[in-house]
Scaffold this active site. Structure first.
Site, mmCIF file in Angstrom:
data_model
loop_
_atom_site.group_PDB
_atom_site.id
_atom_site.type_symbol
_atom_site.label_atom_id
_atom_site.label_comp_id
_atom_site.label_asym_id
_atom_site.label_seq_id
_atom_site.Cartn_x
_atom_site.Cartn_y
_atom_site.Cartn_z
ATOM 1 N N CYS A 178 52.217 59.392 33.350
ATOM 2 C CA CYS A 178 52.187 60.769 32.827
ATOM 3 C C CYS A 178 53.567 61.179 32.307
ATOM 4 O O CYS A 178 54.526 61.255 33.071
ATOM 5 C CB CYS A 178 51.713 61.689 33.951
ATOM 6 S SG CYS A 178 52.020 63.443 33.695
ATOM 7 N N CYS A 215 55.035 64.386 33.814
ATOM 8 C CA CYS A 215 55.394 64.100 35.210
ATOM 9 C C CYS A 215 56.780 63.462 35.273
ATOM 10 O O CYS A 215 57.582 63.794 36.149
ATOM 11 C CB CYS A 215 54.378 63.159 35.860
ATOM 12 S SG CYS A 215 52.697 63.800 35.930
#
Length: 102
Positions: free
Chosen positions: A31, A34
């Site tokens: 991600c 993230c």
């Protein structure tokens, strides 16, 4: 204080049974947002000793992510006294996370 890595085996002990406020970063290794949030979370762990800061890989612990309704990542949930007190989804600024912790 360093970041605690969570999984299905230690989640209950580290988060639900903690006597401290706990900030959990639900993330995945693939991600992009993230990865951008990770250094901010690491800084909070160093600068906020009264808060336990943890990270949980949703791909490794899908059961816990589902239990807390994590549909998008990154999601951060603040736990107080073993209960989810607040939740934010998406990339956050450090200031926004500091406000969440207060």
């Amino acid at each position: 204080m360093s970041v605690v890595v969570l999984n299905s085996n230690n989640f209950s002990q580290e988060v639900l049974e903690s006597d401290k406020t706990v900030l959990v970063d639900f993330f995945a290794t693939w991600c992009g947002p993230c990865k951008m949030l990770s250094p901010i979370v690491d800084q909070l762990a160093d600068e906020q000793p009264e808060v336990k800061v943890c990270k949980l890989d949703v791909d490794q612990s899908q059961d816990i992510a589902a239990q807390y309704g994590v549909m998008s990542i990154p999601t951060l949930i603040l736990f107080k006294n073993g209960e989810a007190a607040s939740k934010v989804v998406g990339l956050q600024t450090k200031a926004a996370l500091e406000q969440m912790i207060k």
